[in-house]
Design a protein around this motif. Structure first.
Motif, short mmCIF file in Angstrom:
data_model
loop_
_atom_site.label_atom_id
_atom_site.label_comp_id
_atom_site.label_asym_id
_atom_site.label_seq_id
_atom_site.Cartn_x
_atom_site.Cartn_y
_atom_site.Cartn_z
N LEU A 153 43.13 38.80 47.11
CA LEU A 153 42.98 40.25 47.01
C LEU A 153 44.18 40.87 46.32
CD1 LEU A 153 41.53 41.02 50.56
CD2 LEU A 153 40.29 41.11 48.38
N PHE A 154 45.37 40.35 46.61
CA PHE A 154 46.59 40.87 45.99
C PHE A 154 46.63 40.54 44.50
CE2 PHE A 154 51.35 40.83 45.49
CZ PHE A 154 51.51 42.20 45.64
N ALA A 155 46.16 39.35 44.15
CA ALA A 155 46.11 38.98 42.73
C ALA A 155 45.18 39.91 41.95
CB ALA A 155 45.65 37.53 42.57
N GLN A 156 44.01 40.22 42.52
CA GLN A 156 43.07 41.11 41.85
C GLN A 156 43.65 42.53 41.74
OE1 GLN A 156 39.68 40.21 40.64
NE2 GLN A 156 40.39 42.00 39.52
N GLU A 157 44.28 42.99 42.81
CA GLU A 157 44.90 44.32 42.77
C GLU A 157 46.00 44.39 41.71
OE1 GLU A 157 47.85 47.04 45.57
OE2 GLU A 157 46.61 45.49 46.52
N THR A 158 46.78 43.32 41.61
CA THR A 158 47.85 43.27 40.61
C THR A 158 47.28 43.27 39.20
OG1 THR A 158 49.27 42.08 42.16
CG2 THR A 158 49.87 41.98 39.84
#
Length: 644
Positions: free
Chosen positions: A214-219
């Motif tokens: 989820l953090f990778a997609q948000e980034t």
């Protein structure tokens, strides 16, 4: 006209006094006319550490220094009023095509002008449109819109790209504005999908609900927003200035506007890009440890999430300098793998990205577009100098890289748990082309169950957010259409094919890569790894299509017979060496044919076979070959004994 100067930021000179420091914020006109920034770079010698300021001066009219050579595209950009003119006029004419300058500018809007090269006489022009989908995310509404547009204004197929986007082919000039505006009004965009700026940002396509994913997609979303053009040219041309921009996270706005270290053009409609944008295309990928579905090392910037022992993201490892494009038989152009730049805390990632982009913007070559990618800048400077210059824009030192586990290639085909109670299903799409029964079936499923989808970096598609109760009926429909192929296999080989040396399909990372090398002929590249961490090398040039089998058969036959345990095809070709492989191809007369009468079963039990197999490998033979030799020698010995 009165010209005022921006302020120069105080910076500490690195230990190497030969590295020029550029931290001036640029020139600005009192009449709000954008001027190109001018700096005098110099060498500083000093006996003790001190603070200095980069000195900015206007170019003197009387100077005898010649203007640096610039490519034609650089002049088109400069004269375009931020990528508007003459495209805004050319799309209104009655001709089926647009002029040379507009052809270059429309790329920034996400389109290429094309024609059938096989036709003789009058050319038939059409346009290809490419969408921008960070991480490959496609809403239900946008998918159905693209499906409709392909039938109404395209050639009836949708194409999935290796950068997780759609391509729509065959759009006529007279329909461009209708198609573009329809995409914009249905949660889509083509802005920046092509041209000299940041392209689509890659991220793992699997909709996994882990903290890291989820953090990778948000980034990826935030980086895409940070580097999206701001001057409004896209909306002016296609929707008459009406804006359809979503609200941005405050951290993106803050990072974009920050000019503490001279990254921005003050008072410019394009604070990061300026009038000239970047020297060439720019590619970024974000991923999580082990997941190399994005080919992380092939990007200008590769960003990898680093988490603590509890799985909480803490920061990022950053790679720089990857790129695939090259020119046939021009050794000064080459594919290149990204290399480690350093680690940054998670709150600094946007500032680090911006600093890298500013370095390429100001120092990348603009005279010869063959050498304008950032990989050539890093190859010329070396990573240490590049890091030092980036740090001037970043305002900090990069921290050391964190150790990460080995990379793996993940296709995400088939059924999987998302982690939130829902399922996702990855479907293989031949060559990324959705048409015919596949197009009809996908439309039916996506529309009926209101599914969102994701496009993978390997031109496949993932159906997301599927309830468990829907799995059986969806499986039935997909299977009836032949879209679920459950082939069992023991081995896989990464094979990539592309029509030109630009390397969009990333063939130079494959175990077996085919690169178009003239009409009906290909270069053959060998030696990449299954997890895409080593460059392949050119093995043969100009192999005609009808002769490919004559090369592939001996290579695969030899791999089957002489490989080491679990040795991949790419590792095998590297171990054997190209000289031996070339000799094998040249002398190939076909597989050894064994008479059916003599095709005996030598091994009655597994243990005997395994023991024989180990002995055979010591002599670079198969167990079958060694068994034949043993039997032949035994028979010969018995016959000799009788004759004595």
């Amino acid at each position: 006209m009165t010209t005022s100067f921006g302020t120069a930021t105080s910076t500490v000179i690195p230990n190497d006094p030969k590295i020029g420091v550029q931290s001036f914020t640029g020139l600005k006109s009192s009449h709000s006319i954008a001027l190109k920034r001018n700096l005098r770079m110099f060498t500083v010698t000093f006996s003790s550490p001190s603070l200095i300021r980069a000195v900015s001066t206007p170019v003197k009219p009387e100077t005898t220094k010649t203007e640096p050579k610039r490519s034609k595209v650089e002049i088109f950009k400069e004269q375009s009023h931020f990528i508007r003119y003459p495209l805004n006029e050319e799309i209104l004419t009655d001709t089926p095509n647009i002029n040379e300058a507009a052809t270059q500018l429309i790329k920034f809007h996400g389109s290429y002008q094309q024609y059938n090269r096989d036709e003789r006489g009058t050319r038939s022009y059409s346009f290809m449109l490419r969408t921008k989908n960070p991480g490959g995310k496609v809403s239900n509404q946008l998918y159905l819109t693209m499906d409709d547009l392909a039938d109404q204004f395209g050639i009836g197929t949708l194409r999935l790209t290796t950068r997780q986007t759609f391509q729509l082919h065959g759009v006529l000039k007279k329909n461009l504005k209708t198609v573009m505006s329809t995409i914009i009004k249905n949660m889509g965009s083509t802005l920046g999908a092509c041209g000299d700026l940041n392209r689509n940002v890659l991220a793992p396509a699997a909709p996994l609900m882990t903290k890291e994913n989820l953090f990778a997609q948000e980034t990826a979303d935030n980086i895409a927003a940070l580097l999206t053009p701001r001057s409004g040219f896209y909306y002016d041309v296609w929707v008459d200035g009406e804006r359809f921009m979503t609200s941005e996270p405050p951290e993106v706005v803050k990072a974009r506007n920050d000019n503490s270290y001279g990254t921005n053009f003050p008072d410019s409609p394009e604070p990061i890009y300026g009038t000239q944008f970047l020297p060439r295309k720019f590619k970024i990928a974000v991923t999580v440890p082990t997941d190399n579905s994005v080919d992380i090392l092939t990007n200008d910037i590769g960003v990898v999430v680093v988490s603590d022992e509890n799985g909480e993201p803490q920061g990022f490892n950053i790679y720089v300098g990857g790129g695939m494009g090259r020119t046939h038989r021009l050794e000064t152009t080459f594919p290149r793998l990204g290399e480690p730049l350093g680690y940054v805390p998670k709150e600094d990632i946007l500032y680090a990205i911006k600093a890298i982009v500013a370095t390429q913007r100001d120092h990348g070559r603009r005279d010869d577009r063959k050498y304008s990618r950032m990989k050539y800048l890093i190859s010329s400077w070396g990573i240490e100098k590049f890091r030092s210059v980036v740090e001037q824009f970043y305002g900090k030192k990069f921290e050391p890289f964190y150790d990460l586990p080995e990379w793996e290639f993940k296709s995400y085909l088939g059924w999987h748990e998302q982690g939130d109670g829902a399922l996702f299903c990855g479907l293989h799409v031949d060559n990324g082309r959705i048409g015919g029964i596949m197009k009809k079936t996908l439309r039916e499923v996506i529309e009926k169950y209101n599914l969102n989808v994701r496009i993978t970096p390997n031109q496949n598609i993932v159906l997301c957010d599927i309830r468990s109760a829907w799995r059986r009926p969806i499986t039935t429909v997909l299977a009836q259409a032949g879209l679920l192929v459950g082939l069992k296999y023991n081995e896989s080989v990464v094979i990539r094919i592309t029509g030109c040396p630009n390397g969009c399909a990333r063939p130079y990372m494959a175990e077996l890569g085919l690169v178009g090398d003239g009409p009906n002929s290909y270069q053959i590249w060998l030696g990449g790894t299954p997890n895409q961490t080593r460059l392949a090398r050119s093995f043969m040039n100009k192999v005609k299509v009808q002769d490919l089998e004559k090369v592939f058969e001996p290579l695969f036959y030899c791999w089957k017979r002489k490989r080491q345990p679990k040795e991949s095809f790419g590792d095998f070709t590297t171990r054997m060496g190209f000289e031996k492989l070339q000799e094998l191809v040249d002398k190939w007369e076909g597989p050894v044919q064994t008479s059916a009468k003599c095709n005996l079963k030598f091994f009655a039990d597994k243990g005997t076979y395994e023991a024989m197999d180990e002995l055979a490998k010591l002599e670079n033979k198969s167990a079958h070959q060694l068994a034949i030799e043993v039997i032949r020698n035994f028979v010969a010995a018995q016959q000799n004994g009788r004759s004595e």
